[in-house]
Structures are given as C-alpha cells and as structure tokens.
Design an enzyme around this catalytic site. Structure first.
Site, PDB file in Angstrom:
ATOM      1  N   LYS A 196       0.866  -1.179   0.000  1.00  0.00           N
ATOM      2  CA  LYS A 196       0.000   0.000   0.000  1.00  0.00           C
ATOM      3  C   LYS A 196       0.900   1.225   0.000  1.00  0.00           C
ATOM      4  CE  LYS A 196      -3.670   2.365   2.468  1.00  0.00           C
ATOM      5  NZ  LYS A 196      -4.606   2.312   3.603  1.00  0.00           N
ATOM      6  N   ARG A 206     -10.611  10.214   1.733  1.00  0.00           N
ATOM      7  CA  ARG A 206     -10.483  10.896   3.028  1.00  0.00           C
ATOM      8  C   ARG A 206     -11.660  11.840   3.250  1.00  0.00           C
ATOM      9  NH1 ARG A 206      -3.853  11.248   3.200  1.00  0.00           N
ATOM     10  NH2 ARG A 206      -3.591   8.998   3.034  1.00  0.00           N
ATOM     11  N   ARG A 217       1.295   9.857   5.590  1.00  0.00           N
ATOM     12  CA  ARG A 217       1.459   8.506   6.134  1.00  0.00           C
ATOM     13  C   ARG A 217       2.778   7.881   5.648  1.00  0.00           C
ATOM     14  NH1 ARG A 217      -3.630   8.057   8.056  1.00  0.00           N
ATOM     15  NH2 ARG A 217      -5.477   8.177   6.713  1.00  0.00           N
ATOM     16  N   GLU A 233       7.347  -7.070   1.515  1.00  0.00           N
ATOM     17  CA  GLU A 233       6.083  -7.051   2.255  1.00  0.00           C
ATOM     18  C   GLU A 233       5.236  -8.272   1.898  1.00  0.00           C
ATOM     19  OE1 GLU A 233       4.944  -5.084   4.579  1.00  0.00           O
ATOM     20  OE2 GLU A 233       5.968  -3.157   4.436  1.00  0.00           O
ATOM     21  N   LYS A 248      -2.244  -1.656  -3.801  1.00  0.00           N
ATOM     22  CA  LYS A 248      -3.095  -0.467  -3.757  1.00  0.00           C
ATOM     23  C   LYS A 248      -2.241   0.785  -3.811  1.00  0.00           C
ATOM     24  CE  LYS A 248      -6.082   1.815  -0.516  1.00  0.00           C
ATOM     25  NZ  LYS A 248      -6.548   1.881   0.833  1.00  0.00           N
ATOM     26  N   SER A 274     -10.139   5.648  -4.652  1.00  0.00           N
ATOM     27  CA  SER A 274     -11.054   6.779  -4.830  1.00  0.00           C
ATOM     28  C   SER A 274     -10.585   7.793  -5.876  1.00  0.00           C
ATOM     29  CB  SER A 274     -11.256   7.477  -3.481  1.00  0.00           C
ATOM     30  OG  SER A 274     -10.016   7.924  -2.947  1.00  0.00           O
ATOM     31  N   TYR A 313     -15.164   1.059  -6.933  1.00  0.00           N
ATOM     32  CA  TYR A 313     -16.430   1.724  -6.598  1.00  0.00           C
ATOM     33  C   TYR A 313     -17.464   1.536  -7.709  1.00  0.00           C
ATOM     34  CZ  TYR A 313     -13.618   3.575  -2.853  1.00  0.00           C
ATOM     35  OH  TYR A 313     -12.797   3.668  -1.750  1.00  0.00           O
TER      36      TYR A 313
HETATM   37  C1  PBG Z   1      -7.127   3.350   5.507  1.00  0.00           C
HETATM   38  C2  PBG Z   1      -7.601   3.265   4.101  1.00  0.00           C
HETATM   39  C3  PBG Z   1      -7.470   4.255   3.117  1.00  0.00           C
HETATM   40  C4  PBG Z   1      -8.050   3.741   1.965  1.00  0.00           C
HETATM   41  C5  PBG Z   1      -8.528   2.467   2.253  1.00  0.00           C
HETATM   42  N1  PBG Z   1      -8.208   2.185   3.582  1.00  0.00           N
HETATM   43  C6  PBG Z   1      -6.966   5.632   3.220  1.00  0.00           C
HETATM   44  C7  PBG Z   1      -5.571   5.923   3.522  1.00  0.00           C
HETATM   45  O1  PBG Z   1      -4.723   5.048   3.619  1.00  0.00           O
HETATM   46  O2  PBG Z   1      -5.318   7.119   3.699  1.00  0.00           O
HETATM   47  C8  PBG Z   1      -8.144   4.461   0.654  1.00  0.00           C
HETATM   48  C9  PBG Z   1      -9.145   3.912  -0.329  1.00  0.00           C
HETATM   49  C10 PBG Z   1      -9.447   4.818  -1.463  1.00  0.00           C
HETATM   50  O3  PBG Z   1      -8.801   5.863  -1.683  1.00  0.00           O
HETATM   51  O4  PBG Z   1     -10.395   4.492  -2.194  1.00  0.00           O
HETATM   52  N2  PBG Z   1      -8.054   2.801   6.405  1.00  0.00           N
END
Ligand code: PBG
Length: 325
Positions: A196, A206, A217, A233, A248, A274, A313
């Site tokens: 990720k 968010r 992060r 990982e 991701k 997203s 989505y």
């Molecule tokens: C963290 C989480 C995130 C997403 C899924 N799980 C946000 C992040 O890491 O800031 C993002 C998913 C998306 O953008 O569609 N719980």
C-alpha cells in the site's frame, strides 16, 4: 512479399476478436467498497466521488442486497463514526458503527457475498493516523498491533468473512491471525493490504470517511518509487498467514501487481482507489472520455496485470455490463 506477418488478421471481425481475447472481467471478481455513517438519516453524497454515498444503516442493507443481486464477489465496509478519540476506541466497541453495520449486513445477506471489513484505526482516531501515537507523536507500531488484534476480533464477532488490515504496520497479519485463532475464528480470513503506497489518489476517500489527518502517512505507507519493498512485504504477509494479498492503488502500480501476482501462492487483489474513480468520473462529466469504455478498460487492465480480484467503486454498475460466467 511485405509485410509477411499480419497480426491484424486476428482483429478482423468481432467473432475473431472474441475468439482470441485473453482477459475476462466477471462480476464475481469485483468487490464494492462501501461507507456507513453513524447517525446518518439519509444517504449523503460524497462530493469528490460522484455516485458514491455515505450510507445510513438502512440504505446500506438495501445496497448490500443489490450487490448480491448483481452477482459481485464481495463488499468491503468502512465506518464513519460520530465520535473519535486518540486510540480509535469506537472501532472495537461492538456497537460502534462499523461493527453494528457488519452485524446488520451479515444478518441480511448471510453468506451470499463475501463480507469484508477495514481493520484500521484511521477512521476512528481524532488525529487520523492508522495507529496509536507514541509520546513523541510518531505512530507506535507495536502498540498499534494490540489494537488491530482487538479490532479484528470485534469485526469477526460481528460477522466479517475477511478482515482487511490496511494500516501497513509491521507484523499486522501475524498479530491479527493469532488473535482470530485465539478467539476461535479459525475460518475468518485475512485480506492483507500488502503493498500500500503513500498515494495522492486516496484524497477523495479521506472526504468519504471525514479523515482528521493532517500531515502524511509516509512512515508506514510505501514510497511510490519502490517495488523491491513490495515484494518483501508480500513475502512477510504470506509467511504471517495472509489468505489474499492486495496491491493499492491499482493503475499507477500495475508493475507491482504483476510482480506480486507472479510470486504469490494465494489470490491477489488490487484496489482501484477513490482518486482513480474520481479522475474518470470528472473527465467523463466533462465529456472528455467515454465513461463506460474507460471503466471497462481500467478493470481489464488491472485484471491483465495479474489481479484475481478488483476492489472498485464501480463494482455493481460494471457487473451489470458483464457476462456472469
Ligand atoms: C485506511 C484506508 C485508506 C483507503 C482504504 N483504507 C486511506 C488511507 O490510507 O489514507 C483508501 C481507499 C481509497 O482511496 O479508495 N483505512
């Protein structure tokens, strides 16, 4: 005679193209991420994700039933709590929004679709980080693992089939596996967010979860420049007992997805996040691209790169365009 090789022969008619098509996308391979908001009395539009809503507990059930009818493979739930604190305690509360919603959905649709839960603190913390903080303000990896273990058990108790740890803490898969086993949840699986990345493409999400994060992060999510650590990982997640690995975001990381798919001995998922959704919706709304074709092209590309499963989505809408088997 030139040209002596004519690849276009295999593109001459629709029947010929169908015969030689390599990659399929099927509803059963798609997973719909969904948001449920505590206290909501009507579904609330997410401005940066046209067509996506924060569900009420009632509207979530209707949408989950529609997902089952559409034949998709799974749904992934994210909770938006009314109150947040430093340790994200609403996540472990059995009556917290995510656990309550999992219980509702499982009661409504049973085993007809795979029910997944986001196992992370960020939606529940007042600082928005994916873990608890040490005194110096850094994210405390090992203290966070104990919280993930409790979250996972609460989510499994509530009916999740697959727990989705998304926080990128070291040892999270092992900690969750041990806790699930100790609680008797031997058949609850782990969909591990393995690779990720610290991505700009999470921006609209968010908004959807009303994230409280300021800063970034980068001390726990991966550097977009790196693929080697993704493979490390992946090896660790497999050794710790992950049932499914995930990469991701999807579209900017297709090489990572391919590399993980080649080394994994468990199924591999990719999350079309997203920002990937928002980009295509925005371009289509401006009339700049053909929305439906663009969506199918991205799903096909993600599958071709090696994803067995795609979180998107568009899962339910796209399922309506696809052959079932
Ligand atoms: C963290 C989480 C995130 C997403 C899924 N799980 C946000 C992040 O890491 O800031 C993002 C998913 C998306 O953008 O569609 N719980």
């Amino acid at each position: 005679m030139f040209p002596s090789h004519r690849p276009r022969r295999l593109r001459t008619t629709p029947a010929m193209r169908r015969l030689v098509s390599e990659t399929t996308v099927r509803p059963r391979q798609l997973v719909l991420p969904m948001f449920v908001k505590e206290g909501a009395t009507e579904p609330l539009a997410v401005a940066s994700m046209p067509g996506v809503v924060q569900h009420t507990r009632e509207s979530l059930l209707k949408a989950a039933t529609e997902a089952v009818s559409a034949g998709i493979g799974g749904i992934m739930l994210f909770g938006v709590p009314a109150r947040r604190d430093a340790t994200g305690s609403a996540g472990t509360d059995p009556d917290g929004i995510l656990n309550a919603a999992l219980r509702d959905v499982r009661a409504e649709v049973g085993d007809a679709v795979v029910l997944m839960s986001d196992c992370c603190l960020d939606e529940f913390t007042d600082h928005g980080h994916c873990g608890v903080l040490a005194d110096d303000g850094t994210v405390d990896n090992d203290a966070t693992l104990a919280h993930y273990a409790r979250l996972a058990v609460a989510q499994a108790d509530a009916g999740a089939h697959l727990i989705g740890p998304s926080g990128m803490m070291d040892g999270q898969v092992a900690a969750i596996r041990e806790a699930l086993d100790a609680a008797g949840h031997l058949d609850t699986g782990i969909l591990a967010y393995t690779a990720k990345y610290a991505s700009a493409f999470y921006g609209p999400f968010r908004d959807a979860v009303e994230s409280q994060l300021s800063g970034d992060r980068k001390t726990y999510q991966q550097d977009p420049a790196n693929i080697r650590e993704a493979l490390r990982e992946a090896s660790l997640d497999l050794a710790e007992g992950a049932d499914i690995l995930m990469v991701k975001p999807a579209m900017s990381y297709l090489d990572v997805l391919r590399a993980v798919a080649e080394m994994s001995d468990v199924p591999v998922a990719a999350y079309q996040v997203s920002g990937e959704y928002a980009m295509i919706e925005a371009a289509a709304a401006n009339g700049w691209i053909d929305r439906g074709r663009a969506i199918l092209e991205t799903l096909t590309g993600i599958r071709r790169a090696g994803a067995d499963i795609v979180l998107t989505y568009w899962a339910v809408e796209a399922a309506g365009w696809l052959d079932r088997d």
